[in-house]
Design a protein around this motif. Structure first.
Motif, PDB file in Angstrom:
ATOM      1  N   ILE A 223      -6.253  -4.671 -11.512  1.00 32.29           N
ATOM      2  CA  ILE A 223      -6.383  -4.989 -10.114  1.00 32.29           C
ATOM      3  C   ILE A 223      -4.816  -4.542  -9.405  1.00 32.29           C
ATOM      4  CG2 ILE A 223      -6.030  -7.259  -8.534  1.00 32.29           C
ATOM      5  CD1 ILE A 223      -8.416  -7.444  -9.949  1.00 32.29           C
ATOM      6  N   ASP A 224      -5.060  -4.064  -8.194  1.00 34.17           N
ATOM      7  CA  ASP A 224      -3.792  -3.481  -7.726  1.00 34.17           C
ATOM      8  C   ASP A 224      -3.052  -4.803  -7.005  1.00 34.17           C
ATOM      9  OD1 ASP A 224      -1.889  -2.299  -6.094  1.00 34.17           O
ATOM     10  OD2 ASP A 224      -3.359  -0.685  -4.954  1.00 34.17           O
ATOM     11  N   ALA A 225      -2.223  -4.962  -7.584  1.00 36.72           N
ATOM     12  CA  ALA A 225      -1.371  -6.276  -7.147  1.00 36.72           C
ATOM     13  C   ALA A 225      -0.451  -6.085  -5.945  1.00 36.72           C
ATOM     14  CB  ALA A 225      -0.742  -6.903  -8.324  1.00 36.72           C
ATOM     15  N   ALA A 226      -0.218  -4.621  -5.687  1.00 36.12           N
ATOM     16  CA  ALA A 226       0.682  -4.407  -4.566  1.00 36.12           C
ATOM     17  C   ALA A 226      -0.068  -4.339  -3.177  1.00 36.12           C
ATOM     18  CB  ALA A 226       1.080  -2.767  -4.853  1.00 36.12           C
ATOM     19  N   LYS A 227      -1.089  -4.937  -3.235  1.00 31.61           N
ATOM     20  CA  LYS A 227      -1.986  -4.920  -1.979  1.00 31.61           C
ATOM     21  C   LYS A 227      -1.918  -6.525  -1.570  1.00 31.61           C
ATOM     22  CE  LYS A 227      -5.706  -1.934  -2.924  1.00 31.61           C
ATOM     23  NZ  LYS A 227      -7.163  -1.645  -2.896  1.00 31.61           N
ATOM     24  N   PRO A 228      -2.072  -6.744  -0.232  1.00 26.11           N
ATOM     25  CA  PRO A 228      -1.758  -7.906   0.337  1.00 26.11           C
ATOM     26  C   PRO A 228      -2.638  -9.035  -0.627  1.00 26.11           C
ATOM     27  CG  PRO A 228      -2.400  -6.500   2.042  1.00 26.11           C
ATOM     28  CD  PRO A 228      -2.653  -5.728   1.017  1.00 26.11           C
TER      29      PRO A 228
END
Length: 146
Positions: free
Chosen positions: A115-120
């Motif tokens: 999961i790209d956790a840098a996203k909102p």
């Protein structure tokens, strides 16, 4: 025993932690579990699988750059002593050295869901729901985000 070990700055043996997890899992009556932050290293992983005879269906991995992690931890303003740049960088280094081999092990088995956790927050939550829904179409979700 655990409390004394922690007070003395010692590491609780994996087998003790695993037995506690296993007991909680058995007592819950559930057949699906989400274990946060464990295993932290290869020894934990091997011991968990050896003791419980369980291999996870998948591992959820939140990818986040060190820079983003630093920014978030320094801005969370929870008054924690360990939320300083030196400690954060040490923890990140320990994570890369100790925990990434576990992620790589499961990745070699096709079990890592990234999961790209840098996203909102909302986008991260939707991505997590997708991972779990793909595993079990019967999962019902209710957002607690405001």
């Amino acid at each position: 025993m655990i409390e004394n070990m922690i007070k003395e700055g010692k590491i609780v043996p994996s087998e003790v932690t695993i037995k506690l997890l296993q007991n909680a899992m058995l007592e819950s009556g559930n057949d699906k579990f989400l274990i946060d932050g464990f295993p932290r290293n290869e020894e934990n992983r091997a011991a968990f699988e050896a003791v419980t005879k369980i291999e996870p269906a998948f591992v959820l991995f939140f990818e986040c750059s060190e820079e983003e992690m630093e920014r978030r931890l320094l801005s969370r303003n929870q008054g924690r002593e360990d939320d300083n740049i030196e400690t954060i960088r040490k923890r990140f280094k320990v994570f890369v050295e100790s925990s990434m081999p576990v992620v790589e092990y499961y990745e070699s088995k096709g079990k890592v869901r990234k999961i790209d956790a840098a996203k909102p927050i909302e986008e991260v939550f939707e991505a997590v729901k997708t991972v779990f829904t793909a595993q079990d179409d019967k999962v019902k979700w209710q957002s607690t985000l405001s």
